[in-house]
Motif scaffolding. Structure first.
Motif, PDB file in Angstrom:
ATOM      1  N   ALA A 100      45.742  37.516  40.752  1.00  0.00           N
ATOM      2  CA  ALA A 100      46.515  37.586  39.507  1.00  0.00           C
ATOM      3  C   ALA A 100      45.670  38.206  38.394  1.00  0.00           C
ATOM      4  N   PHE A 101      44.402  37.843  38.336  1.00  0.00           N
ATOM      5  CA  PHE A 101      43.493  38.402  37.337  1.00  0.00           C
ATOM      6  C   PHE A 101      43.376  39.920  37.499  1.00  0.00           C
ATOM      7  N   ILE A 102      43.303  40.378  38.753  1.00  0.00           N
ATOM      8  CA  ILE A 102      43.230  41.818  39.034  1.00  0.00           C
ATOM      9  C   ILE A 102      44.504  42.507  38.549  1.00  0.00           C
ATOM     10  N   GLY A 103      45.663  41.859  38.769  1.00  0.00           N
ATOM     11  CA  GLY A 103      46.930  42.419  38.308  1.00  0.00           C
ATOM     12  C   GLY A 103      46.953  42.583  36.796  1.00  0.00           C
ATOM     13  N   LEU A 104      46.488  41.571  36.085  1.00  0.00           N
ATOM     14  CA  LEU A 104      46.436  41.635  34.620  1.00  0.00           C
ATOM     15  C   LEU A 104      45.461  42.702  34.144  1.00  0.00           C
ATOM     16  N   LYS A 105      44.355  42.844  34.854  1.00  0.00           N
ATOM     17  CA  LYS A 105      43.342  43.849  34.502  1.00  0.00           C
ATOM     18  C   LYS A 105      43.866  45.259  34.765  1.00  0.00           C
ATOM     19  N   ASN A 106      44.529  45.460  35.913  1.00  0.00           N
ATOM     20  CA  ASN A 106      45.041  46.787  36.260  1.00  0.00           C
ATOM     21  C   ASN A 106      46.094  47.271  35.262  1.00  0.00           C
ATOM     22  N   ALA A 107      46.835  46.319  34.688  1.00  0.00           N
ATOM     23  CA  ALA A 107      47.873  46.677  33.716  1.00  0.00           C
ATOM     24  C   ALA A 107      47.327  46.776  32.294  1.00  0.00           C
ATOM     25  N   GLU A 108      46.027  46.567  32.138  1.00  0.00           N
ATOM     26  CA  GLU A 108      45.373  46.611  30.819  1.00  0.00           C
ATOM     27  C   GLU A 108      45.883  45.513  29.891  1.00  0.00           C
ATOM     28  N   ILE A 109      46.436  44.444  30.480  1.00  0.00           N
ATOM     29  CA  ILE A 109      46.821  43.279  29.685  1.00  0.00           C
ATOM     30  C   ILE A 109      45.566  42.483  29.333  1.00  0.00           C
ATOM     31  N   ILE A 110      44.649  42.417  30.299  1.00  0.00           N
ATOM     32  CA  ILE A 110      43.328  41.841  30.067  1.00  0.00           C
ATOM     33  C   ILE A 110      42.315  42.973  30.130  1.00  0.00           C
ATOM     34  N   VAL A 111      41.465  43.088  29.102  1.00  0.00           N
ATOM     35  CA  VAL A 111      40.484  44.167  29.052  1.00  0.00           C
ATOM     36  C   VAL A 111      39.107  43.604  28.724  1.00  0.00           C
ATOM     37  N   GLN A 112      38.107  44.441  28.872  1.00  0.00           N
ATOM     38  CA  GLN A 112      36.733  44.045  28.547  1.00  0.00           C
ATOM     39  C   GLN A 112      36.536  44.008  27.035  1.00  0.00           C
ATOM     40  N   ARG A 113      35.886  42.925  26.564  1.00  0.00           N
ATOM     41  CA  ARG A 113      35.570  42.780  25.142  1.00  0.00           C
ATOM     42  C   ARG A 113      34.070  42.553  24.981  1.00  0.00           C
ATOM     43  N   GLU A 114      33.479  43.190  24.006  1.00  0.00           N
ATOM     44  CA  GLU A 114      32.032  43.093  23.834  1.00  0.00           C
ATOM     45  C   GLU A 114      31.596  41.688  23.441  1.00  0.00           C
ATOM     46  N   GLY A 115      32.321  41.053  22.556  1.00  0.00           N
ATOM     47  CA  GLY A 115      31.894  39.748  22.062  1.00  0.00           C
ATOM     48  C   GLY A 115      32.260  38.586  22.973  1.00  0.00           C
ATOM     49  N   THR A 116      33.388  38.696  23.658  1.00  0.00           N
ATOM     50  CA  THR A 116      33.900  37.569  24.465  1.00  0.00           C
ATOM     51  C   THR A 116      34.015  37.901  25.942  1.00  0.00           C
TER      52      THR A 116
END
Length: 433
Positions: free
Chosen positions: A146-162
Motif C-alpha cells: 500500500a505504501f508503494i501504491g501511495l508513493k507511485n501516485a505521488e500522494i506520499i513523497v520524500q520530505r527533507e525535514g520529516t
C-alpha cells in the motif's frame, strides 16, 4: 468428456462446462490487474517494460496451466504481489543487487522450493515460524505494498525535514486518489473485477489529464512484445554468500506461507477439504508453484504464487482444473493486448496496490495482541518492513525480537533450534552486511 475428467478433473455428472468457463473468465478478469501492476513495479529496476509484460503473461499462463493439469484445482497463479515488491524495492534498491542478480536469486528460490516440496521439508519450515509472526509478515507485506501504491501516485513523497510527507496536488496525485477511491467503492459494492475496471477507468481519465500518454500510431492489438531483453539474463557473480542464502530463505518463508495460506482458504471455499483437514492434490499445487517460479525467473518475472482472487471464480461455480485451464489460455491471449496494458500509468495502479494492502491487513486480527511477548515481535515485523523499505529486514528483525522476548521472559518452550540458528545468522548478516 472422459479426457477432460482424466486430465483436468472435470466430472460431467456434477459439473457444467459453461460454468467452469465462466468461472475461469471471472478469475482472469479479477486478477488481470497483475498484467499492468507487475511490469510497472519491476520496470523500476531498469528492466524493459514491454518484455516484462510478455514475461508476466507467459509465466502466469505456464504456472496456471501446470496447476490445472497437475493439481486439477480451480485456482490460478501469477507473480506474487509482495514478492514483486521484494524484487524491485528490497533486492534491487535497498540491498543493491542488479536485476540480473535478482533474477538469479529468484531461480535459486524456485529450485529450492522444488526440492523442499519434493521432500516435504516445507512442513518443518512452517512449524518453525510462530503463527503470530506469520500473520505479521502477511500484514506487513500488505502495508508495504500500500505504501508503494501511495508513493507511485505521488500522494506520499520524500520530505527533507520529516523524511516523508503528503505530496502536492499534481495530476498523478489526483489520478492516484481517484484510483484508490474508485477501487475501494467498486470492491465495497462487490463488483467483479473491481481492481481491473478501476485501472481501466482511471487510465482513460488520465488521458485528458496528461498522465496517460498514447504513442502516435497506437493500436490496441499487436504481436507479443519481445522478451529477449530479460530472458535468462542471470548474473551469478557475487551471489554465493551468507547474505544471498538469507535472502533466499526469506523468499521461501514468504512464498510458503503465502501459498499454503491461500490454498487452505480456497480449498475451504470449494468444499474439497478432507475430514482430517488435508487438501487433495496440495503437493501438486505446491509443485506447480515451484516450477512456475523457476520458469518465471527465466522469463524475467519475480516469484509466482496462487492467487486469492481465484475465489471469484470459485464463487461462480468453478470446481475443477478446467477453470484454471481457461485462466491460463486467457493469459496467453492477453499477450496480443500488450499495447493496452502498457499504456497504464503507475498512478492508475495505485488503487489496486492500496486495496491489496487493505485485504492483507486482515491478518492483524489473528495476532495475540493481548500478549506483549507475541504482539511486540509482530509489531516490529510490520513497522520495520515499511520504515526500512525492506520485507527481508522486517522478517529478520521480527524473528530476532521474538527470540529475545521469549528468552528474556523464560518462555523456552516457544523457541526451537531453527529460530535460534536463524537469529545468529541474521545478526552476523547485519554485522557483516
Amino acid at each position: 468428456m472422459a479426457f477432460l475428467e482424466k486430465t483436468l478433473g472435470f466430472n460431467p455428472k456434477t459439473m457444467k462446462m459453461r460454468t467452469e468457463i465462466i468461472a475461469g473468465a471471472t478469475t482472469f478478469l479479477t486478477m488481470s490487474y497483475i498484467l499492468a501492476v507487475n511490469p510497472g513495479i519491476l520496470s523500476s529496476t531498469g528492466m524493459d517494460k514491454g518484455a516484462l509484460f510478455t514475461g508476466t503473461a507467459l509465466a502466469s499462463a505456464i504456472a496456471t496451466l501446470l496447476l490445472a493439469f497437475m493439481a486439477k484445482l480451480p485456482f490460478a497463479q501469477a507473480p506474487s504481489m509482495g514478492l514483486n515488491a521484494f524484487f524491485a524495492y528490497t533486492l534491487c534498491q535497498a540491498m543493491g543487487f542488479s536485476w540480473q542478480q535478482s533474477l538469479a536469486i529468484m531461480l535459486f528460490e524456485g529450485i529450492a522450493f522444488i526440492i523442499i516440496t519434493f521432500f516435504n521439508v516445507r512442513e518443518l519450515i512452517l512449524g518453525a515460524i510462530p503463527a503470530n509472526l506469520r500473520y505479521a509478515i502477511s500484514a506487513g507485506i500488505g502495508m508495504f505494498i500500500a505504501f508503494i501504491g501511495l508513493k507511485n501516485a505521488e500522494i506520499i513523497v520524500q520530505r527533507e525535514g520529516t523524511f516523508i510527507g503528503l505530496g502536492e496536488f499534481t495530476a498523478p496525485c489526483l489520478l492516484g486518489i481517484l484510483a484508490i477511491l474508485l477501487s475501494g467503492i467498486l470492491m465495497a459494492r462487490n463488483v467483479k473485477g473491481a481492481l481491473f475496471w478501476s485501472i481501466i477507468a482511471t487510465t482513460i481519465v488520465g488521458i485528458p489529464m496528461g498522465v496517460t500518454n498514447i504513442p502516435s500510431s497506437w493500436m490496441p492489438v499487436s504481436a507479443p512484445q519481445d522478451i529477449s531483453p530479460i530472458f535468462c539474463k542471470f548474473d551469478f557473480n557475487g551471489l554465493f554468500t551468507l547474505k544471498t542464502a538469507l535472502v533466499v530463505f526469506s523468499l521461501l518463508i514468504i512464498n510458503i506461507f503465502d501459498t499454503i495460506g491461500t490454498l487452505m482458504g480456497l480449498a475451504d471455499k470449494t468444499g474439497i477439504v478432507r475430514e482430517d483437514g488435508s487438501i487433495p492434490h496440495v503437493r501438486e499445487a505446491m509443485m506447480s508453484d515451484a516450477i512456475g517460479t523457476t520458469c518465471g525467473a527465466a522469463l524475467g518475472s519475480s516469484t509466482l504464487t496462487t492467487y486469492v482472487e481465484s475465489a471469484s471464480g470459485i464463487a461462480e461455480g468453478g470446481k475443477s482444473g478446467l477453470t484454471s485451464f481457461v485462466v491460463g489460455i486467457l493469459f496467453l491471449i492477453a499477450l496480443f493486448l500488450s499495447p493496452i496494458f502498457l499504456l497504464i500509468p503507475s498512478a492508475a495502479t495505485s488503487g489496486a496496490l492500496v486495496m491489496v494492502g487493505v485485504l492483507m491487513i486482515d491478518s492483524v486480527k489473528k495476532i495475540e495482541l493481548d500478549n506483549i511477548s507475541e504482539a511486540f515481535p509482530a509489531f516490529i515485523t510490520m513497522i520495520t518492513m515499511v520504515l526500512c523499505y525492506s520485507i527481508a529486514d522486517g522478517i529478520c528483525l521480527g524473528i530476532l525480537a521474538y527470540v529475545v522476548m521469549k528468552a528474556c521472559t523464560k518462555q523456552w518452550n516457544k523457541l526451537n533450534w531453527t529460530l535460534c540458528i536463524l537469529s545468529i545468522l541474521f545478526i552476523l548478516n547485519f554485522i557483516l552486511g
